[in-house]
Design a protein around this motif. Sequence first.
Motif, short mmCIF file in Angstrom:
data_model
loop_
_atom_site.label_atom_id
_atom_site.label_comp_id
_atom_site.label_asym_id
_atom_site.label_seq_id
_atom_site.Cartn_x
_atom_site.Cartn_y
_atom_site.Cartn_z
N LEU A 1 -17.97 -22.72 19.88
CA LEU A 1 -17.62 -24.37 20.33
C LEU A 1 -16.49 -24.95 19.20
O LEU A 1 -17.34 -24.72 17.97
CB LEU A 1 -18.88 -25.40 21.12
CG LEU A 1 -18.38 -26.73 20.71
CD1 LEU A 1 -17.25 -26.56 22.57
CD2 LEU A 1 -20.06 -27.29 20.88
N LYS A 2 -15.16 -25.16 19.66
CA LYS A 2 -14.09 -25.80 19.06
C LYS A 2 -14.39 -27.58 18.91
O LYS A 2 -14.63 -28.03 20.01
CB LYS A 2 -12.88 -24.87 18.24
CG LYS A 2 -13.07 -23.64 19.32
CD LYS A 2 -11.95 -23.00 18.86
CE LYS A 2 -11.98 -21.38 18.67
NZ LYS A 2 -10.99 -20.57 18.89
N VAL A 3 -14.28 -27.94 17.87
CA VAL A 3 -14.15 -29.22 17.66
C VAL A 3 -12.12 -29.58 17.36
O VAL A 3 -12.17 -29.40 15.96
CB VAL A 3 -14.58 -30.10 17.03
CG1 VAL A 3 -14.32 -31.74 17.46
CG2 VAL A 3 -16.24 -29.98 17.63
N THR A 4 -11.58 -30.27 17.71
CA THR A 4 -10.17 -30.12 17.29
C THR A 4 -10.10 -32.26 17.06
O THR A 4 -10.00 -32.93 18.28
CB THR A 4 -9.09 -29.52 18.65
OG1 THR A 4 -9.01 -28.65 18.51
CG2 THR A 4 -7.52 -29.93 17.55
N SER A 5 -9.91 -32.48 16.07
CA SER A 5 -9.80 -33.59 15.70
C SER A 5 -8.08 -33.86 15.77
O SER A 5 -6.87 -33.50 15.56
CB SER A 5 -9.92 -34.75 14.42
OG SER A 5 -11.58 -34.40 14.41
N LEU A 6 -7.63 -35.13 16.91
CA LEU A 6 -6.19 -35.39 16.52
C LEU A 6 -6.06 -36.47 15.86
O LEU A 6 -7.14 -38.09 16.42
CB LEU A 6 -5.48 -35.12 17.89
CG LEU A 6 -5.60 -34.51 19.04
CD1 LEU A 6 -5.11 -34.22 20.09
CD2 LEU A 6 -4.46 -32.88 18.49
N MET A 7 -4.96 -36.94 15.09
CA MET A 7 -4.70 -38.23 13.90
C MET A 7 -4.33 -39.03 14.42
O MET A 7 -3.59 -38.85 15.99
CB MET A 7 -3.89 -37.67 13.13
CG MET A 7 -4.58 -36.69 12.28
SD MET A 7 -6.20 -36.66 11.27
CE MET A 7 -5.67 -38.60 9.89
N ARG A 8 -4.43 -40.38 14.74
CA ARG A 8 -4.61 -40.98 16.22
C ARG A 8 -3.17 -41.55 15.66
O ARG A 8 -2.64 -42.42 16.37
CB ARG A 8 -5.52 -42.01 15.88
CG ARG A 8 -5.54 -43.40 14.52
CD ARG A 8 -6.88 -44.04 14.65
NE ARG A 8 -6.77 -44.67 13.44
CZ ARG A 8 -7.90 -46.10 12.86
NH1 ARG A 8 -7.93 -46.47 14.39
NH2 ARG A 8 -7.69 -46.57 12.17
N ASP A 9 -2.32 -42.15 14.39
CA ASP A 9 -1.42 -42.88 14.12
C ASP A 9 -0.50 -41.43 13.87
O ASP A 9 0.92 -41.86 13.80
CB ASP A 9 -1.47 -43.04 12.45
CG ASP A 9 -2.08 -44.35 12.15
OD1 ASP A 9 -2.09 -44.72 13.42
OD2 ASP A 9 -2.70 -44.25 11.02
N SER A 10 -0.50 -40.17 14.60
CA SER A 10 0.81 -39.41 15.16
C SER A 10 1.55 -39.89 15.63
O SER A 10 1.19 -40.96 16.73
CB SER A 10 0.47 -37.58 15.33
OG SER A 10 -1.28 -37.31 15.16
N TYR A 11 2.98 -39.56 15.15
CA TYR A 11 3.97 -40.13 16.00
C TYR A 11 4.84 -39.57 17.29
O TYR A 11 5.18 -37.92 16.65
CB TYR A 11 5.17 -40.80 15.16
CG TYR A 11 6.36 -41.91 15.07
CD1 TYR A 11 6.83 -42.13 15.54
CD2 TYR A 11 7.68 -40.88 14.91
CE1 TYR A 11 7.30 -43.30 16.61
CE2 TYR A 11 9.15 -41.56 15.47
CZ TYR A 11 8.74 -42.65 15.87
OH TYR A 11 9.84 -43.92 16.31
N VAL A 12 4.72 -39.82 18.31
CA VAL A 12 4.37 -38.86 19.42
C VAL A 12 5.39 -39.87 20.58
O VAL A 12 5.80 -40.78 20.27
CB VAL A 12 2.92 -38.67 20.37
CG1 VAL A 12 2.43 -38.25 19.05
CG2 VAL A 12 2.70 -39.77 20.38
N ASN A 13 5.79 -38.78 21.70
CA ASN A 13 6.44 -39.39 22.56
C ASN A 13 5.38 -39.72 23.20
O ASN A 13 4.97 -38.88 24.11
CB ASN A 13 7.31 -38.56 23.23
CG ASN A 13 8.72 -39.18 23.73
OD1 ASN A 13 8.85 -40.37 23.64
ND2 ASN A 13 9.49 -38.61 25.07
N ILE A 14 5.04 -40.83 23.72
CA ILE A 14 5.31 -41.44 25.09
C ILE A 14 5.49 -41.92 26.78
O ILE A 14 6.14 -42.80 26.53
CB ILE A 14 3.90 -42.60 25.49
CG1 ILE A 14 2.83 -42.12 23.70
CG2 ILE A 14 2.76 -42.83 25.69
CD1 ILE A 14 2.15 -43.34 22.94
N GLU A 15 5.35 -40.55 27.67
CA GLU A 15 6.58 -41.09 28.69
C GLU A 15 6.28 -42.43 28.79
O GLU A 15 5.47 -43.30 29.38
CB GLU A 15 5.96 -40.06 29.80
CG GLU A 15 6.53 -40.43 30.88
CD GLU A 15 6.47 -39.59 32.41
OE1 GLU A 15 7.05 -38.59 32.28
OE2 GLU A 15 5.83 -40.03 32.53
#
Length: 338
Positions: free
Chosen positions: A114-128
């Motif tokens: 069982l894997k847990v992947t945390s994604l950094m909330r401040d990540s600079y991403v493209n939001i459609e």
Amino acid sequence: MSRNENSTNKNKNINKKRKKKKSVGFKILMGFLVLLLALMAIGGGYFYGLFAKLDNVKLDNKDLGISSDDEFSKYGNYKDIKNIALFGVDTEDGGTGRSDSMMIATIDPINNKLKVTSLMRDSYVNIEGHGMDKLNHAYAFGGPQLAIKTINENFGLNVEDFATVNFSSLPIIIDILGGLDLEINNEELQYINGYIDSLNGLEGTSAAHISNSGKQHIDGIQALAYSRIRYTSGGDFERTERHRLVLSALFEKLSATPSSSYPSILNSLVPHVQTNLTTGTILSLGTKVLGVGNGNLVQDRFPRDGNCEGTTINGIYYLSYDIDTTIKQVRDYIFNDK
């Protein structure tokens, strides 16, 4: 003003804040795991009755930003690996809210993990439809539909399902379980009691202060305070690490919890869960999760150190990262168990 002085002032102002900060990341995955673990203990009939309390929603599976099968075919039995997005949101004043924390729960029967992947909330991403922005804004802009699409497009995943849990479940569940044992370091000790006081005032509770660093037995309010610490030298990186530490402690405690306690836990938790998963799917996933021992819970965080850096754009802090490298790392971790 120095960084330390600024941090100290922020800590002193915690008790002055009148609005509730409702979101906590790690409780999301904990809540979903409780639902799955309950299957063995209390049986299908009771479980089906509880699911009437779930806030079940539908997603448009054709608009989730998932790459073609050709992109994933190199990963062999990738279709046997189940990824579920887990969100913790600030739903103050009845709005959709930003996802203060985002995780991917991966049920990997191929490697029995069982894997847990945390994604950094401040990540600079493209939001459609919204351009470049922080990852956690996607949920506020378009709920779980847009949040999942943003994750898939910016981290190269194939997520089709989600679960969201609101603010009030964490202290309830931890207190039902009798608290948790956590290691609190000297830097965390400087801030945690301010958060405890703030939460006591908001929730009408009387959780005690933590007096010493080292291993501590903490209750629900203290755990919530621990999870909200923002101003240690490691910033948001250490905050997500605290989420994962509490998650591990919860998973271990749940594994040792008598089955007689599960109905009480579920009755407290289920009304706070929103998901697109059907009862039958959750029951099916539960049988897989129950086959994974607590020693097979593994965790990681993306973007990883060395492939990202903090940057300020128009006065706002973002975490920029190498998208191609991160997509490869995420896929290798989830699908190739690297």
